[in-house]
Design an enzyme around this catalytic site. Structure first.
Site, PDB file in Angstrom:
ATOM      1  N   PRO A 118       0.851  -1.197   0.000  1.00  0.00           N
ATOM      2  CG  PRO A 118       0.090  -0.980   2.194  1.00  0.00           C
ATOM      3  CD  PRO A 118       0.860  -1.893   1.291  1.00  0.00           C
ATOM      4  CD  GLN A 139      -2.099   0.239   4.909  1.00  0.00           C
ATOM      5  OE1 GLN A 139      -1.765   1.319   4.446  1.00  0.00           O
ATOM      6  NE2 GLN A 139      -1.224  -0.673   5.301  1.00  0.00           N
ATOM      7  CB  CYS A 156       2.203   5.307   8.180  1.00  0.00           C
ATOM      8  SG  CYS A 156       2.633   6.893   7.418  1.00  0.00           S
ATOM      9  CG  HIS A 204       8.815  -1.984   6.707  1.00  0.00           C
ATOM     10  ND1 HIS A 204       8.418  -0.903   5.962  1.00  0.00           N
ATOM     11  CD2 HIS A 204      10.160  -2.046   6.564  1.00  0.00           C
ATOM     12  CE1 HIS A 204       9.482  -0.344   5.385  1.00  0.00           C
ATOM     13  NE2 HIS A 204      10.551  -1.021   5.754  1.00  0.00           N
ATOM     14  CG  ASN A 230       7.490  -3.889   3.206  1.00  0.00           C
ATOM     15  OD1 ASN A 230       7.000  -2.877   3.668  1.00  0.00           O
ATOM     16  ND2 ASN A 230       8.024  -3.898   1.994  1.00  0.00           N
ATOM     17  CG  ASN A 247      16.585  -5.185   3.367  1.00  0.00           C
ATOM     18  OD1 ASN A 247      16.517  -3.972   3.525  1.00  0.00           O
ATOM     19  ND2 ASN A 247      17.033  -6.004   4.315  1.00  0.00           N
TER      20      ASN A 247
END
Length: 484
Positions: free
Chosen positions: A23, A79, A108, A175, A208, A210
Protein backbone atom coordinates in the site's frame (compact mmCIF):
# COMPACT_ATOMS: atom_id res chain seq x y z
CA UNK A 1 -20.36 -18.91 4.11
CA UNK A 2 -18.11 -18.73 7.20
CA UNK A 3 -15.22 -16.27 7.18
CA UNK A 4 -11.92 -17.92 6.29
CA UNK A 5 -9.05 -17.47 8.72
CA UNK A 6 -5.26 -17.73 8.79
CA UNK A 7 -3.71 -20.21 6.38
CA UNK A 8 -7.05 -21.06 4.75
CA UNK A 9 -7.64 -17.35 4.02
CA UNK A 10 -4.19 -17.04 2.44
CA UNK A 11 -4.54 -20.23 0.36
CA UNK A 12 -8.12 -19.85 -0.89
CA UNK A 13 -8.97 -16.13 -0.87
CA UNK A 14 -5.50 -14.75 -1.60
CA UNK A 15 -4.65 -17.71 -3.87
CA UNK A 16 -1.38 -18.44 -2.02
CA UNK A 17 0.03 -15.08 -3.07
CA UNK A 18 3.81 -14.79 -2.80
CA UNK A 19 4.36 -11.54 -4.73
CA UNK A 20 2.67 -8.52 -3.15
CA UNK A 21 2.48 -4.82 -4.10
CA UNK A 22 2.56 -2.63 -0.99
CA UNK A 23 0.00 0.00 0.00
CA UNK A 24 1.55 3.29 -1.13
CA UNK A 25 -0.07 6.69 -0.61
CA UNK A 26 -1.01 8.17 -4.01
CA UNK A 27 1.03 5.44 -5.75
CA UNK A 28 -0.79 2.08 -5.58
CA UNK A 29 -3.88 3.34 -7.41
CA UNK A 30 -5.88 1.08 -9.75
CA UNK A 31 -3.87 1.83 -12.90
CA UNK A 32 -0.58 0.97 -11.21
CA UNK A 33 -2.05 -2.14 -9.58
CA UNK A 34 -3.22 -3.41 -12.97
CA UNK A 35 0.22 -2.78 -14.49
CA UNK A 36 1.88 -4.64 -11.62
CA UNK A 37 -0.54 -7.58 -11.90
CA UNK A 38 0.24 -7.89 -15.61
CA UNK A 39 3.90 -8.32 -14.67
CA UNK A 40 3.83 -10.89 -11.88
CA UNK A 41 2.16 -9.30 -8.84
CA UNK A 42 -0.34 -11.74 -7.26
CA UNK A 43 -1.86 -9.49 -4.57
CA UNK A 44 -2.22 -5.73 -4.27
CA UNK A 45 -3.18 -3.27 -1.55
CA UNK A 46 -4.99 0.02 -2.06
CA UNK A 47 -3.23 3.21 -0.99
CA UNK A 48 -3.65 3.97 2.72
CA UNK A 49 -7.13 5.45 3.23
CA UNK A 50 -8.09 7.65 6.17
CA UNK A 51 -10.94 5.87 7.98
CA UNK A 52 -12.60 9.00 9.31
CA UNK A 53 -12.59 10.74 5.92
CA UNK A 54 -13.78 7.55 4.20
CA UNK A 55 -16.68 7.35 6.64
CA UNK A 56 -17.93 10.93 6.23
CA UNK A 57 -17.06 11.78 2.60
CA UNK A 58 -18.94 10.04 -0.23
CA UNK A 59 -16.66 11.62 -2.86
CA UNK A 60 -13.58 10.23 -1.10
CA UNK A 61 -15.15 6.76 -1.14
CA UNK A 62 -16.01 7.03 -4.82
CA UNK A 63 -12.61 8.38 -5.86
CA UNK A 64 -10.58 5.82 -3.89
CA UNK A 65 -12.65 2.63 -4.05
CA UNK A 66 -16.25 2.69 -5.29
CA UNK A 67 -15.48 4.13 -8.72
CA UNK A 68 -12.66 1.66 -9.39
CA UNK A 69 -14.47 -1.68 -9.58
CA UNK A 70 -12.44 -3.93 -11.90
CA UNK A 71 -12.64 -7.76 -12.05
CA UNK A 72 -8.90 -7.96 -12.84
CA UNK A 73 -8.04 -6.17 -9.60
CA UNK A 74 -8.49 -9.13 -7.24
CA UNK A 75 -7.46 -10.31 -4.76
CA UNK A 76 -7.34 -6.85 -3.18
CA UNK A 77 -6.82 -5.64 0.39
CA UNK A 78 -8.04 -2.19 1.45
CA UNK A 79 -5.81 -0.48 4.00
CA UNK A 80 -7.04 2.07 6.55
CA UNK A 81 -5.30 4.26 9.07
CA UNK A 82 -7.37 4.86 12.20
CA UNK A 83 -7.12 5.31 15.96
CA UNK A 84 -10.75 4.81 16.99
CA UNK A 85 -12.35 1.32 17.03
CA UNK A 86 -15.85 2.50 16.06
CA UNK A 87 -14.65 4.76 13.23
CA UNK A 88 -12.33 2.04 11.89
CA UNK A 89 -15.06 -0.60 11.86
CA UNK A 90 -17.72 1.68 10.36
CA UNK A 91 -15.34 2.65 7.54
CA UNK A 92 -14.39 -1.01 7.01
CA UNK A 93 -18.07 -2.00 6.79
CA UNK A 94 -18.46 0.48 3.91
CA UNK A 95 -15.43 -1.02 2.12
CA UNK A 96 -15.74 -4.76 2.77
CA UNK A 97 -17.91 -5.52 -0.27
CA UNK A 98 -15.21 -4.17 -2.58
CA UNK A 99 -12.22 -6.17 -1.32
CA UNK A 100 -11.02 -9.47 0.13
CA UNK A 101 -9.70 -8.16 3.47
CA UNK A 102 -9.27 -4.98 5.52
CA UNK A 103 -5.79 -3.99 6.66
CA UNK A 104 -5.00 -1.76 9.64
CA UNK A 105 -1.97 0.45 9.00
CA UNK A 106 0.41 0.23 11.95
CA UNK A 107 3.54 0.93 9.94
CA UNK A 108 3.43 4.50 8.58
CA UNK A 109 6.39 6.38 10.16
CA UNK A 110 5.81 9.80 8.56
CA UNK A 111 5.25 13.05 10.46
CA UNK A 112 1.65 13.23 9.22
CA UNK A 113 1.01 9.91 10.99
CA UNK A 114 2.51 11.31 14.18
CA UNK A 115 0.30 14.40 14.00
CA UNK A 116 -2.79 12.31 13.21
CA UNK A 117 -1.86 9.68 15.81
CA UNK A 118 -2.00 6.60 13.60
CA UNK A 119 0.31 4.19 11.78
CA UNK A 120 3.53 3.24 13.58
CA UNK A 121 2.75 5.78 16.32
CA UNK A 122 0.13 3.42 17.75
CA UNK A 123 2.57 0.56 18.28
CA UNK A 124 2.89 1.22 22.02
CA UNK A 125 -0.91 1.36 22.59
CA UNK A 126 -1.63 -2.35 22.78
CA UNK A 127 -4.97 -2.03 24.61
CA UNK A 128 -6.34 0.28 21.89
CA UNK A 129 -5.09 -2.01 19.11
CA UNK A 130 -6.65 -5.04 20.76
CA UNK A 131 -10.01 -3.29 20.96
CA UNK A 132 -9.82 -2.18 17.32
CA UNK A 133 -8.96 -5.63 15.97
CA UNK A 134 -11.37 -7.50 18.26
CA UNK A 135 -14.27 -5.30 17.16
CA UNK A 136 -13.31 -5.52 13.48
CA UNK A 137 -12.93 -9.29 13.69
CA UNK A 138 -16.39 -9.53 15.25
CA UNK A 139 -18.25 -7.15 12.91
CA UNK A 140 -16.65 -7.62 9.47
CA UNK A 141 -17.52 -10.31 6.95
CA UNK A 142 -13.93 -10.26 5.60
CA UNK A 143 -10.70 -10.97 7.54
CA UNK A 144 -8.72 -8.27 9.30
CA UNK A 145 -4.96 -7.99 8.63
CA UNK A 146 -2.20 -5.70 9.96
CA UNK A 147 0.99 -4.13 8.62
CA UNK A 148 3.54 -3.30 11.30
CA UNK A 149 7.07 -2.03 11.84
CA UNK A 150 9.40 -3.72 14.27
CA UNK A 151 10.71 -2.60 17.64
CA UNK A 152 14.49 -2.48 18.11
CA UNK A 153 14.15 -5.53 20.40
CA UNK A 154 13.24 -8.82 18.75
CA UNK A 155 11.47 -10.13 21.89
CA UNK A 156 9.17 -7.11 22.06
CA UNK A 157 8.42 -7.39 18.34
CA UNK A 158 7.45 -11.05 18.79
CA UNK A 159 5.13 -10.25 21.72
CA UNK A 160 3.60 -7.44 19.68
CA UNK A 161 2.86 -9.83 16.80
CA UNK A 162 1.42 -12.45 19.14
CA UNK A 163 -0.87 -9.86 20.73
CA UNK A 164 -2.22 -8.88 17.29
CA UNK A 165 -2.76 -12.52 16.36
CA UNK A 166 -4.62 -13.21 19.61
CA UNK A 167 -6.86 -10.15 19.02
CA UNK A 168 -7.99 -11.56 15.66
CA UNK A 169 -5.45 -10.52 13.00
CA UNK A 170 -5.51 -13.15 10.22
CA UNK A 171 -2.38 -12.10 8.31
CA UNK A 172 0.59 -10.00 9.37
CA UNK A 173 2.94 -7.97 7.18
CA UNK A 174 6.20 -7.13 8.94
CA UNK A 175 8.34 -4.26 7.69
CA UNK A 176 11.77 -5.03 9.13
CA UNK A 177 12.56 -1.43 10.08
CA UNK A 178 11.72 0.64 13.16
CA UNK A 179 9.59 3.76 12.87
CA UNK A 180 12.77 5.86 13.18
CA UNK A 181 14.27 4.22 10.07
CA UNK A 182 12.94 6.35 7.22
CA UNK A 183 14.20 8.55 4.39
CA UNK A 184 17.99 8.84 4.33
CA UNK A 185 18.09 7.05 7.71
CA UNK A 186 16.22 3.99 6.41
CA UNK A 187 19.18 1.65 6.49
CA UNK A 188 18.78 -2.11 6.03
CA UNK A 189 15.61 -3.91 7.11
CA UNK A 190 16.10 -6.70 9.66
CA UNK A 191 15.06 -10.05 8.26
CA UNK A 192 16.06 -11.51 11.63
CA UNK A 193 13.09 -9.77 13.25
CA UNK A 194 10.79 -11.04 10.49
CA UNK A 195 12.05 -14.59 10.87
CA UNK A 196 11.44 -14.50 14.63
CA UNK A 197 7.86 -13.29 14.11
CA UNK A 198 7.21 -15.96 11.48
CA UNK A 199 8.28 -18.68 13.91
CA UNK A 200 6.25 -17.24 16.80
CA UNK A 201 2.82 -16.92 15.13
CA UNK A 202 0.53 -19.39 13.38
CA UNK A 203 -1.03 -16.91 10.92
CA UNK A 204 0.53 -16.16 7.50
CA UNK A 205 3.32 -13.56 7.46
CA UNK A 206 4.49 -11.29 4.64
CA UNK A 207 7.95 -9.69 4.70
CA UNK A 208 8.67 -6.11 3.64
CA UNK A 209 12.07 -4.43 3.22
CA UNK A 210 15.30 -4.87 1.19
CA UNK A 211 13.47 -6.05 -1.95
CA UNK A 212 15.02 -4.73 -5.16
CA UNK A 213 14.86 -7.71 -7.53
CA UNK A 214 13.39 -11.21 -7.80
CA UNK A 215 16.48 -12.84 -6.30
CA UNK A 216 15.90 -10.73 -3.15
CA UNK A 217 12.34 -12.08 -2.97
CA UNK A 218 13.54 -15.66 -3.22
CA UNK A 219 16.31 -15.13 -0.67
CA UNK A 220 13.91 -13.46 1.76
CA UNK A 221 11.44 -16.36 1.58
CA UNK A 222 14.27 -18.86 2.04
CA UNK A 223 15.82 -17.06 5.04
CA UNK A 224 12.67 -16.02 6.88
CA UNK A 225 10.16 -18.71 5.90
CA UNK A 226 7.44 -16.13 5.17
CA UNK A 227 4.42 -16.83 2.97
CA UNK A 228 4.98 -13.85 0.70
CA UNK A 229 7.09 -10.77 0.08
CA UNK A 230 5.84 -7.21 -0.30
CA UNK A 231 7.60 -4.58 -2.40
CA UNK A 232 7.14 -0.80 -2.52
CA UNK A 233 10.19 1.13 -3.80
CA UNK A 234 11.43 -1.82 -5.86
CA UNK A 235 8.05 -2.13 -7.55
CA UNK A 236 7.86 1.61 -8.31
CA UNK A 237 11.21 1.59 -10.11
CA UNK A 238 10.57 -1.73 -11.86
CA UNK A 239 6.96 -2.95 -12.07
CA UNK A 240 8.26 -6.15 -13.72
CA UNK A 241 10.31 -6.99 -10.61
CA UNK A 242 8.24 -10.10 -9.80
CA UNK A 243 8.80 -11.40 -13.35
CA UNK A 244 12.54 -11.26 -12.81
CA UNK A 245 12.94 -8.90 -15.77
CA UNK A 246 14.54 -5.49 -16.27
CA UNK A 247 12.58 -4.07 -19.22
CA UNK A 248 13.16 -0.82 -21.07
CA UNK A 249 11.72 2.06 -19.07
CA UNK A 250 9.62 3.43 -21.92
CA UNK A 251 7.91 0.04 -22.36
CA UNK A 252 6.60 0.15 -18.78
CA UNK A 253 5.84 3.88 -18.98
CA UNK A 254 3.86 3.56 -22.22
CA UNK A 255 1.90 0.58 -20.93
CA UNK A 256 1.08 2.44 -17.70
CA UNK A 257 -0.05 5.56 -19.62
CA UNK A 258 -2.35 3.39 -21.76
CA UNK A 259 -3.98 1.97 -18.61
CA UNK A 260 -4.39 5.48 -17.20
CA UNK A 261 -6.32 6.43 -20.33
CA UNK A 262 -8.84 3.70 -19.44
CA UNK A 263 -8.75 4.11 -15.66
CA UNK A 264 -7.97 7.81 -15.01
CA UNK A 265 -6.31 9.01 -11.83
CA UNK A 266 -5.00 12.39 -10.61
CA UNK A 267 -2.20 13.82 -12.74
CA UNK A 268 0.05 14.05 -9.67
CA UNK A 269 -0.01 10.23 -9.37
CA UNK A 270 0.99 9.78 -13.02
CA UNK A 271 3.79 12.34 -12.76
CA UNK A 272 5.14 10.69 -9.60
CA UNK A 273 5.22 7.28 -11.29
CA UNK A 274 7.15 8.60 -14.26
CA UNK A 275 9.63 10.33 -11.97
CA UNK A 276 10.29 6.92 -10.37
CA UNK A 277 10.45 4.96 -13.63
CA UNK A 278 12.70 7.51 -15.37
CA UNK A 279 14.67 8.35 -12.21
CA UNK A 280 18.15 7.54 -13.55
CA UNK A 281 17.46 9.01 -17.00
CA UNK A 282 16.17 12.28 -15.56
CA UNK A 283 19.54 12.75 -13.83
CA UNK A 284 21.01 12.91 -17.34
CA UNK A 285 18.33 15.01 -19.06
CA UNK A 286 17.66 17.70 -16.48
CA UNK A 287 15.70 19.91 -18.87
CA UNK A 288 13.15 17.15 -19.44
CA UNK A 289 12.96 16.67 -15.69
CA UNK A 290 11.87 20.31 -15.40
CA UNK A 291 9.35 19.87 -18.20
CA UNK A 292 7.85 16.79 -16.53
CA UNK A 293 7.53 18.74 -13.28
CA UNK A 294 5.70 21.64 -14.96
CA UNK A 295 3.42 19.88 -17.46
CA UNK A 296 -0.28 20.19 -16.57
CA UNK A 297 -2.02 17.62 -18.81
CA UNK A 298 -1.84 13.89 -19.42
CA UNK A 299 -1.09 14.60 -23.09
CA UNK A 300 1.84 16.75 -21.97
CA UNK A 301 3.19 13.91 -19.84
CA UNK A 302 2.87 11.55 -22.82
CA UNK A 303 4.88 14.03 -24.92
CA UNK A 304 7.68 14.24 -22.31
CA UNK A 305 7.73 10.43 -22.09
CA UNK A 306 8.03 10.23 -25.89
CA UNK A 307 10.91 12.73 -25.90
CA UNK A 308 12.73 10.76 -23.19
CA UNK A 309 12.31 7.61 -25.28
CA UNK A 310 13.73 9.35 -28.38
CA UNK A 311 16.72 10.70 -26.42
CA UNK A 312 17.49 7.21 -25.08
CA UNK A 313 17.11 5.55 -28.50
CA UNK A 314 19.47 8.14 -29.98
CA UNK A 315 21.94 7.44 -27.19
CA UNK A 316 21.67 3.71 -27.88
CA UNK A 317 22.31 4.27 -31.60
CA UNK A 318 25.48 6.27 -30.82
CA UNK A 319 26.69 3.84 -28.19
CA UNK A 320 30.23 2.56 -28.56
CA UNK A 321 30.93 -1.16 -28.44
CA UNK A 322 31.89 -2.33 -24.96
CA UNK A 323 30.63 0.85 -23.30
CA UNK A 324 29.51 0.30 -19.72
CA UNK A 325 26.83 2.01 -17.59
CA UNK A 326 27.94 5.17 -15.80
CA UNK A 327 27.47 6.33 -12.21
CA UNK A 328 27.99 2.78 -10.92
CA UNK A 329 24.57 1.58 -12.16
CA UNK A 330 24.11 -2.14 -12.85
CA UNK A 331 22.34 -1.33 -16.16
CA UNK A 332 22.15 1.61 -18.53
CA UNK A 333 19.85 4.38 -17.25
CA UNK A 334 17.07 3.55 -19.75
CA UNK A 335 16.55 0.10 -18.20
CA UNK A 336 14.29 -0.43 -15.16
CA UNK A 337 16.49 -1.04 -12.15
CA UNK A 338 16.64 -0.47 -8.40
CA UNK A 339 17.31 2.88 -6.81
CA UNK A 340 19.25 2.74 -3.55
CA UNK A 341 18.46 5.66 -1.25
CA UNK A 342 21.65 7.51 -0.29
CA UNK A 343 22.53 7.73 3.39
CA UNK A 344 22.82 11.10 5.18
CA UNK A 345 26.46 11.65 4.13
CA UNK A 346 25.86 10.60 0.53
CA UNK A 347 22.76 12.81 0.37
CA UNK A 348 24.75 15.82 1.58
CA UNK A 349 27.31 15.18 -1.13
CA UNK A 350 24.60 14.59 -3.71
CA UNK A 351 22.90 17.87 -2.84
CA UNK A 352 26.01 19.91 -2.23
CA UNK A 353 29.33 20.55 -3.94
CA UNK A 354 29.54 17.31 -5.89
CA UNK A 355 26.16 17.94 -7.49
CA UNK A 356 27.14 21.46 -8.55
CA UNK A 357 30.49 20.36 -9.96
CA UNK A 358 28.58 18.16 -12.40
CA UNK A 359 26.08 20.87 -13.13
CA UNK A 360 23.31 18.72 -11.68
CA UNK A 361 20.93 20.08 -9.10
CA UNK A 362 20.37 17.95 -6.03
CA UNK A 363 16.91 16.67 -5.16
CA UNK A 364 16.31 18.71 -2.00
CA UNK A 365 18.90 21.47 -1.99
CA UNK A 366 20.78 23.88 -4.23
CA UNK A 367 24.05 25.65 -3.54
CA UNK A 368 23.62 29.38 -3.97
CA UNK A 369 26.10 32.17 -3.50
CA UNK A 370 24.85 35.12 -1.48
CA UNK A 371 27.29 37.85 -0.46
CA UNK A 372 30.14 35.38 -0.79
CA UNK A 373 28.51 32.82 1.53
CA UNK A 374 27.07 29.53 0.29
CA UNK A 375 23.68 28.53 1.56
CA UNK A 376 21.67 25.33 1.04
CA UNK A 377 18.11 26.17 0.14
CA UNK A 378 15.18 23.78 0.08
CA UNK A 379 13.01 23.56 -3.03
CA UNK A 380 10.31 25.61 -1.35
CA UNK A 381 12.77 28.39 -0.50
CA UNK A 382 14.16 28.29 -4.03
CA UNK A 383 10.66 28.97 -5.41
CA UNK A 384 10.20 31.88 -2.99
CA UNK A 385 13.59 33.20 -4.04
CA UNK A 386 12.56 33.11 -7.71
CA UNK A 387 9.41 35.10 -6.93
CA UNK A 388 11.31 37.61 -4.79
CA UNK A 389 15.08 37.74 -5.49
CA UNK A 390 15.62 40.13 -2.55
CA UNK A 391 14.10 37.75 -0.02
CA UNK A 392 16.41 36.69 2.78
CA UNK A 393 16.06 33.55 4.93
CA UNK A 394 18.42 34.78 7.64
CA UNK A 395 16.51 34.39 10.96
CA UNK A 396 18.31 37.39 12.45
CA UNK A 397 16.83 39.64 9.75
CA UNK A 398 13.22 38.66 10.38
CA UNK A 399 11.07 41.54 11.63
CA UNK A 400 10.26 41.58 15.33
CA UNK A 401 6.56 41.48 16.11
CA UNK A 402 4.83 42.96 19.16
CA UNK A 403 3.46 40.14 21.26
CA UNK A 404 -0.06 39.48 22.47
CA UNK A 405 -0.55 40.50 26.12
CA UNK A 406 -2.26 37.15 26.76
CA UNK A 407 -0.43 34.34 24.94
CA UNK A 408 2.76 35.72 23.37
CA UNK A 409 1.71 35.27 19.71
CA UNK A 410 2.02 38.31 17.41
CA UNK A 411 -0.68 40.84 18.31
CA UNK A 412 -2.90 42.63 15.82
CA UNK A 413 -1.51 46.05 14.86
CA UNK A 414 -4.90 47.72 15.34
CA UNK A 415 -6.24 45.57 18.16
CA UNK A 416 -7.84 47.69 20.92
CA UNK A 417 -6.83 45.06 23.51
CA UNK A 418 -3.22 44.54 22.24
CA UNK A 419 -3.92 40.85 21.63
CA UNK A 420 -3.80 38.27 18.86
CA UNK A 421 -7.11 37.55 17.14
CA UNK A 422 -7.86 34.41 19.15
CA UNK A 423 -7.39 36.05 22.53
CA UNK A 424 -9.11 39.24 21.34
CA UNK A 425 -12.18 37.27 20.25
CA UNK A 426 -12.51 35.59 23.65
CA UNK A 427 -12.21 38.87 25.55
CA UNK A 428 -14.51 40.84 23.22
CA UNK A 429 -17.17 38.13 23.51
CA UNK A 430 -16.86 37.97 27.30
CA UNK A 431 -17.08 41.76 27.70
CA UNK A 432 -19.52 42.34 24.80
CA UNK A 433 -17.04 44.76 23.25
CA UNK A 434 -15.91 45.74 19.74
CA UNK A 435 -12.48 45.44 18.14
CA UNK A 436 -12.57 47.05 14.66
CA UNK A 437 -8.94 46.04 14.10
CA UNK A 438 -9.93 42.36 14.11
CA UNK A 439 -13.40 42.94 12.65
CA UNK A 440 -15.10 41.80 15.88
CA UNK A 441 -18.34 43.72 16.54
CA UNK A 442 -20.01 42.00 19.48
CA UNK A 443 -21.17 45.27 21.14
CA UNK A 444 -22.51 46.76 17.89
CA UNK A 445 -24.44 43.61 17.01
CA UNK A 446 -25.85 43.36 20.53
CA UNK A 447 -27.07 46.95 20.41
CA UNK A 448 -28.63 46.39 16.98
CA UNK A 449 -30.37 43.33 18.35
CA UNK A 450 -31.84 45.32 21.26
CA UNK A 451 -32.93 48.05 18.86
CA UNK A 452 -34.66 45.53 16.58
CA UNK A 453 -36.47 43.88 19.51
CA UNK A 454 -37.67 47.29 20.74
CA UNK A 455 -39.03 48.19 17.29
CA UNK A 456 -40.86 44.86 17.13
CA UNK A 457 -42.62 45.60 20.42
CA UNK A 458 -43.69 49.05 19.13
CA UNK A 459 -45.15 47.46 15.99
CA UNK A 460 -47.01 44.76 17.92
CA UNK A 461 -48.65 47.18 20.48
CA UNK A 462 -50.99 49.05 18.02
CA UNK A 463 -52.02 45.74 16.50
CA UNK A 464 -53.03 44.43 19.91
CA UNK A 465 -55.01 47.67 20.64
CA UNK A 466 -56.80 47.42 17.33
CA UNK A 467 -57.49 43.75 17.91
CA UNK A 468 -59.00 44.60 21.32
CA UNK A 469 -61.39 47.14 19.74
CA UNK A 470 -62.51 44.59 17.19
CA UNK A 471 -63.16 42.06 19.92
CA UNK A 472 -65.35 44.59 21.82
CA UNK A 473 -67.39 45.35 18.63
CA UNK A 474 -67.88 41.66 17.95
CA UNK A 475 -69.11 41.09 21.50
CA UNK A 476 -71.65 43.94 21.24
CA UNK A 477 -72.94 42.61 17.94
CA UNK A 478 -73.39 39.15 19.42
CA UNK A 479 -75.29 40.58 22.37
CA UNK A 480 -77.64 42.48 20.03
CA UNK A 481 -78.24 39.35 18.01
CA UNK A 482 -79.05 37.49 21.22
CA UNK A 483 -81.61 40.12 22.23
CA UNK A 484 -83.42 39.86 18.93
Amino acid sequence: MPKLRGEAFWRETLRSAHYVVAPMVDQSELAWRLLSRRHGAQLCYTPMLHAQVFLRDANYRRENLYGEACPEDRPLIVQFCANDPEVFVQAALLAQDYCDAIDLNLGCPQMIAKRGHYGAFLQEEWDLLQRMILLANEKLSVPITCKIRVFPEIDKTVKYAQMLEKAGCQLLTVHGRTKEQKGPLAGVASWEHIQAVRKAVSIPVFANGNIQCLSDVEECIRKTGVHGVMSAEGNLHNPALFEGRNPLVWEMAEEYLEIVQKYPCPLSYVRAHLFKLWHHTLQVYQQLREELAKVKTLEGIVDVNRELKLRCQEEIANQKEGEKPKEGLPFFHWICQPYVRPGPKERCKENGAIGTEKGVRGKRALEEEEDGNSELLSKNKQKKKLRNPNKSFDPSLKPKYAKCDQCGNPKGNKCVFNMCRGCCKKRAFKETADCPGHGLLFKTKYEKSLSWQSSQRVIQTPELSQRGAVDVGETAALEEAGDS
